[in-house]
Design a protein around this motif. Structure first.
Motif, short mmCIF file in Angstrom:
data_model
loop_
_atom_site.label_atom_id
_atom_site.label_comp_id
_atom_site.label_asym_id
_atom_site.label_seq_id
_atom_site.Cartn_x
_atom_site.Cartn_y
_atom_site.Cartn_z
N ASP A 1 7.73 3.53 1.88
CA ASP A 1 7.14 4.65 1.15
C ASP A 1 6.95 4.28 -0.32
OD1 ASP A 1 6.26 7.08 0.21
OD2 ASP A 1 8.17 8.14 0.50
N ASN B 1 0.84 -1.18 0.00
CA ASN B 1 0.00 0.00 0.00
C ASN B 1 0.89 1.24 0.00
OD1 ASN B 1 -2.43 1.72 0.41
ND2 ASN B 1 -3.36 -0.25 0.91
N VAL B 2 0.29 2.38 0.16
CA VAL B 2 1.01 3.64 0.04
C VAL B 2 2.22 3.71 0.98
CG1 VAL B 2 0.82 6.12 0.50
CG2 VAL B 2 -0.95 4.95 -0.82
N ASP B 3 2.04 3.24 2.21
CA ASP B 3 3.09 3.43 3.21
C ASP B 3 3.50 2.16 3.95
OD1 ASP B 3 0.64 3.29 4.41
OD2 ASP B 3 0.71 5.29 5.32
N ASN C 1 -2.63 5.86 -6.43
CA ASN C 1 -1.88 6.34 -5.27
C ASN C 1 -0.46 5.80 -5.22
OD1 ASN C 1 -3.94 7.99 -4.17
ND2 ASN C 1 -4.96 6.18 -3.35
N LEU C 2 -0.16 4.80 -6.04
CA LEU C 2 1.21 4.28 -6.15
C LEU C 2 1.89 4.77 -7.42
CD1 LEU C 2 0.67 0.52 -5.10
CD2 LEU C 2 1.29 2.46 -3.65
N TYR C 3 1.11 5.42 -8.28
CA TYR C 3 1.61 5.89 -9.59
C TYR C 3 2.07 4.72 -10.46
CZ TYR C 3 1.66 10.13 -6.78
OH TYR C 3 1.30 11.15 -5.92
N TRP C 4 1.30 3.63 -10.39
CA TRP C 4 1.57 2.45 -11.22
C TRP C 4 0.56 2.41 -12.36
CZ3 TRP C 4 2.24 -2.34 -7.49
CH2 TRP C 4 3.36 -2.12 -6.65
N TYR D 1 0.50 13.94 4.69
CA TYR D 1 1.23 13.17 3.68
C TYR D 1 1.79 14.13 2.63
CZ TYR D 1 -0.46 8.59 5.23
OH TYR D 1 -0.72 7.45 5.95
N GLY D 2 2.99 13.82 2.17
CA GLY D 2 3.57 14.56 1.06
C GLY D 2 4.35 15.80 1.42
N GLY E 1 -5.91 11.43 -6.38
CA GLY E 1 -4.74 10.83 -7.01
C GLY E 1 -5.03 10.30 -8.39
N MET F 1 4.51 5.20 -2.23
CA MET F 1 4.06 6.36 -2.99
C MET F 1 5.25 7.19 -3.48
SD MET F 1 1.69 9.58 -1.70
CE MET F 1 0.12 8.74 -1.70
#
Length: 426
Positions: free
Chosen positions: A126, A102-104, A180-183, A297-298, A271, A128
């Protein structure tokens, strides 16, 4: 599991010679009965499946040889105390590894066929902020460590299932889109299989909410409820839908993307690139941004903590009466109930199981959410739908992933070798 798919011989006798498919189905029927009960006699299994007792005895001999079942003693029934030898699911040498990225974090849940937990952990990562290549490498290293730990416990994984927050082509093991993972179009199953190399463990990939819903349906707080919706409580929000005792996938396998329902045309950018999605209102990132903006986040230079730590900080603030946090959670609860009412109107579930951080903060979230759901659900029966908090925390998807592997083994027990090596002592 409560939805059983039993294959019975038409005459109640032994399957005809050469009918491998029918034998596999009958072996599966026996194992499903044993998965649903602590132990059963051969007569009990014959009665439940409709198979002839001689057929059950024959099937049991094969399952004992494969060490998928074990005899657990003798029980006496009837006035004369007629003895029956009971059997139970075993398979200590057969493992199932469930994972979630997951994201984190990356979560791991490894069990043997009987459900004995062999490895369980959550690794802060991390994803993301990483490239897809780096994320897959890290996932592969965690998988190798988990496989080795399971083998030290005497259980060789028969498969790995990976849960991903996004659109997944499960048949090909390709992550089509994980915003949210930019995949995008990532062949995760093939990449992870190549990384595992000589370990030669089959890899499946599926949506995280789908797998979590299966885990909840099999052994969670609403186990056996034939119509339920599961909501992930992560940075992103996904939904897994069980309808009539079956996972609802849709025409292309992409159903359940409830986090991208557009609820606020004037809201924040999601996202996925759209505006006002539900997860921009109720996702963990949205709550942290409102409740603890200094830890959002971010933010540049901010380390990525375990999501459980973020939630624990908010829970402590709520317990102490922190006004800003109370208002933030109340707002999330109202949006959660609004979106939940849409799901109740669409799918008419008996329960909406909330996982992840939703479950951790349930005592503060649910009064607001339940009130909105009851106010906005249209059909009278839909107003009886209730939110319930998962007891699996952030581990629901990895548990469900392991359950999927076990289900595949039970669907075809012949994939397990006849004479497996003896497990190490433990």
């Amino acid at each position: 599991m409560t939805n059983r798919h039993l294959t019975r011989t038409s005459t109640g006798g032994t399957p005809p010679a050469g009918s491998a498919a029918l034998r596999r189905a009958n072996l599966s029927s026996v194992l499903r009965e044993l998965r649903d009960h602590t132990s059963l006699s051969r007569a009990d299994i014959a009665e439940a499946t409709g198979l002839h007792r001689a057929t059950v005895s024959n099937l049991m001999a094969e399952l004992l040889e494969r060490r998928l079942v074990r005899e657990v003693g003798v029980e006496h029934v009837g006035a004369i105390g007629r003895p029956r030898r009971a059997v139970a699911l075993h398979g200590a040498h057969v493992g199932a590894l469930g994972m979630e990225i997951n994201v984190d974090y990356i979560a791991v849940h490894g069990t043997d066929l009987s459900g004995r937990v062999l490895v369980e952990r959550r690794v802060v990562f991390d994803a993301m902020g990483s490239t897809p290549d780096r994320a897959v490498r890290r996932l592969g290293l965690v998988a190798k460590e988990a496989v080795e730990a399971m083998r030290r416990a005497g259980s060789a994984p028969a498969g790995i299932a990976v849960a991903v927050p996004g659109l997944v082509d499960a048949a090909r093991g390709v992550v089509t889109l994980a915003p949210n993972l930019y995949w995008r179009d990532l062949p995760l199953a093939d990449r992870l299989t190549a990384m595992l190399g000589p370990l030669s463990v089959p890899v499946l990939v599926d949506n995280d909410a789908n797998l979590a819903a299966l885990g909840e349906y099999i052994s969670g707080v609403a186990a056996g409820t034939s119509d339920l919706v599961y909501l992930t409580g992560e940075v992103g929000v996904g939904g897994g839908i069980i309808s009539g005792g079956r996972l609802l996938r849709g025409a292309d396998g992409f159903s359940g993307e409830v986090g991208h329902l557009r609820l606020d045309p004037n809201g924040d950018q999601c996202g996925c690139g759209r505006i006002g999605c539900w997860e921009t209102k109720v996702g963990l990132a949205a709550l942290v941004r409102t409740a603890m903006p200094e830890h959002a986040y971010g933010l540049p230079g901010m380390p990525v903590p375990d999501p459980g730590e973020r939630v624990a900080d908010i829970a402590r603030g709520l317990a102490s009466g922190d006004r800003r946090m109370m208002m933030a959670v109340a707002q999330v609860g109202e949006w959660l109930g609004l979106g939940g009412s849409i799901l109740a109107n669409l799918f008419n579930p008996r329960v909406i199981v909330i996982g992840g951080y939703f479950a951790s903060l349930a005592q503060w979230l649910l009064p607001h959410a339940q009130d909105q759901l009851q106010r906005l659900a249209v059909a009278a029966p839909a107003t009886e739908c209730r939110f319930v908090a998962s007891t699996f925390g952030f581990g629901a998807a990895s548990r469900g992933a392991a359950s999927m592997v076990i289900s595949q083994i039970i669907d075809d027990p012949t994939t397990i070798m006849d004479s497996p090596p003896r497990p190490a002592a433990f």
